[in-house]
Design an enzyme around this catalytic site. Structure first.
Site, PDB file in Angstrom:
ATOM      1  N   ASP A  62       0.944  -1.551  -0.381  1.00  0.00           N
ATOM      2  CA  ASP A  62       0.180  -0.648  -0.169  1.00  0.00           C
ATOM      3  C   ASP A  62       1.104   1.748   0.058  1.00  0.00           C
ATOM      4  OD1 ASP A  62       1.424  -0.335   2.401  1.00  0.00           O
ATOM      5  OD2 ASP A  62      -1.035  -0.178   3.321  1.00  0.00           O
ATOM      6  N   ASN A 128      -7.678  -2.554  14.749  1.00  0.00           N
ATOM      7  CA  ASN A 128      -9.345  -2.949  13.699  1.00  0.00           C
ATOM      8  C   ASN A 128      -9.226  -4.211  12.889  1.00  0.00           C
ATOM      9  OD1 ASN A 128      -8.012  -1.940  11.917  1.00  0.00           O
ATOM     10  ND2 ASN A 128      -9.641  -0.539  11.156  1.00  0.00           N
ATOM     11  N   HIS A 130      -7.116  -4.067  10.415  1.00  0.00           N
ATOM     12  CA  HIS A 130      -6.753  -4.069   8.752  1.00  0.00           C
ATOM     13  C   HIS A 130      -5.740  -5.145   8.970  1.00  0.00           C
ATOM     14  CE1 HIS A 130      -4.227  -0.830   9.595  1.00  0.00           C
ATOM     15  NE2 HIS A 130      -3.830  -1.061   9.799  1.00  0.00           N
ATOM     16  N   GLU A 135      -9.572  -1.723   5.129  1.00  0.00           N
ATOM     17  CA  GLU A 135     -10.622  -1.579   6.914  1.00  0.00           C
ATOM     18  C   GLU A 135     -11.648  -2.288   6.837  1.00  0.00           C
ATOM     19  OE1 GLU A 135      -8.700   0.113   8.345  1.00  0.00           O
ATOM     20  OE2 GLU A 135      -7.996   2.111   7.606  1.00  0.00           O
TER      21      GLU A 135
HETATM   22  C1  F6R Z   1       1.924  -1.339   5.807  1.00  0.00           C
HETATM   23  C2  F6R Z   1       0.063  -2.061   6.620  1.00  0.00           C
HETATM   24  C3  F6R Z   1      -0.761  -2.214   7.925  1.00  0.00           C
HETATM   25  C4  F6R Z   1       0.436  -2.375   8.760  1.00  0.00           C
HETATM   26  C5  F6R Z   1      -0.284  -2.104  10.363  1.00  0.00           C
HETATM   27  C6  F6R Z   1       0.093  -2.888  11.518  1.00  0.00           C
HETATM   28  O1  F6R Z   1       1.892  -1.208   5.045  1.00  0.00           O
HETATM   29  O2  F6R Z   1      -0.613  -2.051   5.604  1.00  0.00           O
HETATM   30  O3  F6R Z   1      -1.958  -2.342   7.173  1.00  0.00           O
HETATM   31  O4  F6R Z   1       0.824  -3.230   8.349  1.00  0.00           O
HETATM   32  O5  F6R Z   1      -1.125  -1.028  10.137  1.00  0.00           O
HETATM   33  O6  F6R Z   1       1.632  -1.613  11.552  1.00  0.00           O
HETATM   34  P1  F6R Z   1       2.177  -1.544  12.574  1.00  0.00           P
HETATM   35  O7  F6R Z   1       2.931  -2.211  12.258  1.00  0.00           O
HETATM   36  O8  F6R Z   1       3.275  -0.705  12.511  1.00  0.00           O
HETATM   37  O9  F6R Z   1       1.582  -1.765  13.983  1.00  0.00           O
END
Ligand code: F6R
Length: 233
Positions: A62, A128, A130, A135
């Site tokens: 992403d 959440n 994701h 989301e």
């Molecule tokens: C990042 C992504 C997000 C993160 C998620 C967890 O490329 O796709 O889904 O993996 O928000 O983020 P952290 O590892 O910072 O807790």
């Protein structure tokens, strides 16, 4: 789903690296990568290793809409700083958050993904549920698309910005279906805040309200969690 419990994030990076190394030795040529805190120790292991990635392709999950590749908060910049500037790949792909036509951009990216099956996809998970920026409520049939970030994600990501008003509200992300097309998936989660969602992921129902629950339908998923993230299991 296989679960590997580790002491801390450093041990998690080592465990994930071992799986990636095995996959590469078995012929993997395409990696799917994530940003955020969770993969940082894995990328450190990759950087410190003698593995050569110069014949491999890398696809990122992403990118924020509106941030240029040289913006320090962009995922292009993150990948450059944590991995690509130390370990060159044959080619690296991340959605272009500055594309004028975002719908054409997601179509272009999805076509690239269809042409190159990801051998090993690295994922983090949001509190959440994701994965990527899919989301809650995102269709399990989703391909790469433009998404509005939820308030919970914006709050979680504000730690990287000077002010919450600077956190982008839109992103481009691989869809759930695009992610599930990977041959192998490794999800990394560390810390107490992730404990409830890890419990839900492993023992809750499969529902679009918890995007990561789609992983229960995939045949080759490994979840690497530290003691805190495992504390409610
Ligand atoms: C990042 C992504 C997000 C993160 C998620 C967890 O490329 O796709 O889904 O993996 O928000 O983020 P952290 O590892 O910072 O807790």
């Amino acid at each position: 789903m296989n679960v590997i419990k580790v002491k801390d994030q450093v041990a998690g990076g080592q465990a994930a690296f071992k799986l990636i190394k095995q996959a590469i030795e078995a012929g993997a040529q395409v990696l799917g990568l994530a940003t955020g805190s969770s993969p940082e120790t894995l990328y450190q292991e990759m950087v410190n290793s003698d593995l050569d990635f110069s014949n491999m392709l890398a696809f990122n999950l992403d990118e924020y809409v509106g941030l240029a590749a040289d913006n320090e908060q962009s995922y292009h910049y993150f990948m450059q700083e944590h991995l690509f500037k130390f370990k060159p790949f044959k080619a690296t792909y991340i959605e272009n958050g500055l594309a004028k036509d975002l719908e054409a951009e997601v179509e272009r990216y999805e076509q690239l993904l269809q042409a190159h099956t990801i051998d090993v996809q690295i994922l983090g998970i949001g509190v959440n549920g994701h994965i990527g920026f899919n989301e809650p409520g995102t269709s399990f049939d989703s391909l790469t698309h433009v998404t509005n970030l939820t308030e919970s994600t914006i709050q979680a990501n504000k730690r990287f910005f000077n002010d919450i008003s600077e956190v982008p509200t839109k992103a481009l992300t691989m869809g759930i279906k695009s992610i599930l097309q990977s041959k192998q998936i490794i999800l990394l989660a560390y810390g107490k805040a992730k404990a409830p969602i890890i419990k839900r992921l492993l023992s809750g129902e499969v529902t679009e309200e918890v995007p990561a629950s789609a992983l229960q339908k995939h045949p080759n998923v490994t979840i690497i969690i530290d003691e805190e993230a495992a504390s409610l299991l």
